[in-house]
Design a protein around this motif. Structure first.
Motif: not given
Length: 167
Positions: A16-18, A21-26, A8-14, A55-64
């Motif tokens: 909200v992509k873009g 609510a997209d945490l990776d974009t934020f 359910v969490e994986e589906e929700w994160a997908a 939830g961490l396992a769903l995060l996209e790493p940030v290149e910085a």
């Protein structure tokens, strides 16, 4: 139940992509803004879903440079939270196993609960020193708090992660 929740969490994160609510974009936007004025200060990024290990396992790493990734661990909530536990559970012998079912636990159970973090870090080439158990704890009034914390700290140390105990 945890596999169903993870799905359910994986589906929700997908879903909200873009979106706003997209945490990776934020994360990418906030890191870019911080790095525009400060190239040195470490930045701690929490994962999705209240910084849970899954939830961490769903995060996209940030290149910085200087990015650390954090998770929180109060698991299982029914045990670690005194007002919820109400004397029903004790580590390691009487732990929640679905509803009112009880089962013995060990450090292996804790290890399994943080396994999504270890797996995610390996898959993304994130070194252990860039992972932080930014919050973890157990109410001192629940039975077995000391052995629970001893086992959990040992698991965190096995992984080489930083940690911050929440008292």
């Amino acid at each position: 139940a945890s596999k169903a929740k993870a799905k359910v969490e994986e589906e929700w994160a997908a879903k909200v992509k873009g979106t706003p609510a997209d945490l990776d974009t934020f994360n990418r936007r906030i890191v870019a803004a911080i790095r525009a004025v400060d190239p040195d200060t470490p930045i701690l990024l929490d994962g999705w879903f209240y910084a849970s290990p899954a939830g961490l396992a769903l995060l996209e790493p940030v290149e910085a440079s200087g990015i650390l990734y954090a998770f929180h661990f109060y698991d299982p909530w029914e045990y670690t939270t005194f007002r919820v536990n109400r004397g029903r559970f004790a580590y390691p012998g009487r732990m929640p196993a679905g509803g009112e079912t009880l089962a013995p636990w060990s450090a292996d159970h804790l290890r399994a609960r943080v396994a999504p973090v270890a797996r995610w870090a390996r898959e993304h080439g994130i070194p252990p020193l860039r992972i932080v158990a930014a919050e973890f704890g157990v109410d001192r009034r629940v039975d077995g708090a000391l052995p629970y914390l001893s086992d959990l700290v040992a698991v965190l140390e096995e992984n080489g992660w930083h940690r911050a105990f929440y008292a």
